[in-house]
Design a protein around this motif. Sequence first.
Motif, PDB file in Angstrom:
ATOM      1  N   TRP A  54      51.067  30.175  40.928  1.00 54.74           N
ATOM      2  CA  TRP A  54      50.508  28.831  40.761  1.00 54.74           C
ATOM      3  C   TRP A  54      49.083  28.894  40.205  1.00 54.74           C
ATOM      4  O   TRP A  54      48.699  28.087  39.363  1.00 54.74           O
ATOM      5  CB  TRP A  54      50.551  28.048  42.061  1.00 54.74           C
ATOM      6  CG  TRP A  54      50.155  26.617  41.861  1.00 54.74           C
ATOM      7  CD1 TRP A  54      49.077  25.980  42.386  1.00 54.74           C
ATOM      8  CD2 TRP A  54      50.820  25.646  41.055  1.00 54.74           C
ATOM      9  NE1 TRP A  54      49.038  24.671  41.958  1.00 54.74           N
ATOM     10  CE2 TRP A  54      50.102  24.443  41.139  1.00 54.74           C
ATOM     11  CE3 TRP A  54      51.964  25.681  40.269  1.00 54.74           C
ATOM     12  CZ2 TRP A  54      50.476  23.283  40.470  1.00 54.74           C
ATOM     13  CZ3 TRP A  54      52.350  24.528  39.602  1.00 54.74           C
ATOM     14  CH2 TRP A  54      51.611  23.353  39.698  1.00 54.74           C
ATOM     15  N   GLN A  58      49.212  26.627  36.903  1.00 53.65           N
ATOM     16  CA  GLN A  58      49.019  25.259  37.380  1.00 53.65           C
ATOM     17  C   GLN A  58      48.630  24.275  36.282  1.00 53.65           C
ATOM     18  O   GLN A  58      48.739  23.068  36.471  1.00 53.65           O
ATOM     19  CB  GLN A  58      48.020  25.229  38.519  1.00 53.65           C
ATOM     20  CG  GLN A  58      46.621  25.620  38.126  1.00 53.65           C
ATOM     21  CD  GLN A  58      45.706  25.647  39.320  1.00 53.65           C
ATOM     22  OE1 GLN A  58      45.790  24.766  40.185  1.00 53.65           O
ATOM     23  NE2 GLN A  58      44.840  26.636  39.381  1.00 53.65           N
ATOM     24  N   LEU A  80      57.160  28.276  45.940  1.00 59.64           N
ATOM     25  CA  LEU A  80      56.157  27.644  45.080  1.00 59.64           C
ATOM     26  C   LEU A  80      55.962  26.181  45.470  1.00 59.64           C
ATOM     27  O   LEU A  80      54.823  25.705  45.574  1.00 59.64           O
ATOM     28  CB  LEU A  80      56.586  27.769  43.615  1.00 59.64           C
ATOM     29  CG  LEU A  80      55.621  27.285  42.553  1.00 59.64           C
ATOM     30  CD1 LEU A  80      54.277  27.998  42.649  1.00 59.64           C
ATOM     31  CD2 LEU A  80      56.234  27.504  41.166  1.00 59.64           C
ATOM     32  N   HIS A  83      53.976  25.988  48.573  1.00 62.32           N
ATOM     33  CA  HIS A  83      52.557  26.245  48.292  1.00 62.32           C
ATOM     34  C   HIS A  83      51.867  24.997  47.725  1.00 62.32           C
ATOM     35  O   HIS A  83      50.735  24.697  48.082  1.00 62.32           O
ATOM     36  CB  HIS A  83      52.410  27.415  47.321  1.00 62.32           C
ATOM     37  CG  HIS A  83      51.004  27.649  46.895  1.00 62.32           C
ATOM     38  ND1 HIS A  83      50.068  28.232  47.733  1.00 62.32           N
ATOM     39  CD2 HIS A  83      50.352  27.341  45.748  1.00 62.32           C
ATOM     40  CE1 HIS A  83      48.904  28.278  47.109  1.00 62.32           C
ATOM     41  NE2 HIS A  83      49.046  27.745  45.911  1.00 62.32           N
ATOM     42  N   ILE A  84      52.563  24.285  46.856  1.00 60.11           N
ATOM     43  CA  ILE A  84      51.992  23.098  46.213  1.00 60.11           C
ATOM     44  C   ILE A  84      51.872  21.933  47.198  1.00 60.11           C
ATOM     45  O   ILE A  84      51.033  21.054  47.025  1.00 60.11           O
ATOM     46  CB  ILE A  84      52.841  22.698  44.982  1.00 60.11           C
ATOM     47  CG1 ILE A  84      52.763  23.792  43.923  1.00 60.11           C
ATOM     48  CG2 ILE A  84      52.406  21.374  44.395  1.00 60.11           C
ATOM     49  CD1 ILE A  84      53.782  23.646  42.804  1.00 60.11           C
TER      50      ILE A  84
END
Length: 179
Positions: A54, A58, A80, A83-84
């Motif tokens: 990321w 990003q 992922l 995480h976001i």
Amino acid sequence: MLQINQICVLFISFLTFDRRLSCHLFPCILAPNMADDNIHYTLGTIKEAAAQLWQRVQHYRIIAFNGDMGAGKTTFIHALCEHIGVTDNVSSPTYALINEYHFPQKAGGTGIIYHMDWYRLKDAEEAVNAGIEDCLLQQNAICFVEWPDIAVQLLPHPYAWADINILSPTEREMSIKFI
């Protein structure tokens, strides 16, 4: 006398807009400067690997995940999304083709991620008929695409391409390219 690269940098420095948009409008400035990269990981370190990816991607709206069956594309996308900050249930879109997830944006509001799995598609024409192109062209959405090689010509530039290679039953290596 200023060179064209200096003029572009000056121009960009005076503008204030979302960097993902600048990647889309000015890929000649951002995409070529990104170096290809590799990330090694295991299931035990997948969250750290997702954070590393990321950090690198990003500013791209489109991230294509390529790899053999069982390489862990959906598992990585799940890490992922976690995480976001996705709050929705992340699952494989193999049968639905597209899953939509939501996440809190730093500037406020809610962002959209389209998680697509093109495995069951025959070609780009079938992808267009399924509405995939509409998702790819939404400027305010991020798209994670599994099996992108089936209709790679639909991916708008610039995008990040992540090849997941199986090193052993427990180890993976992700090769990242910026296109």
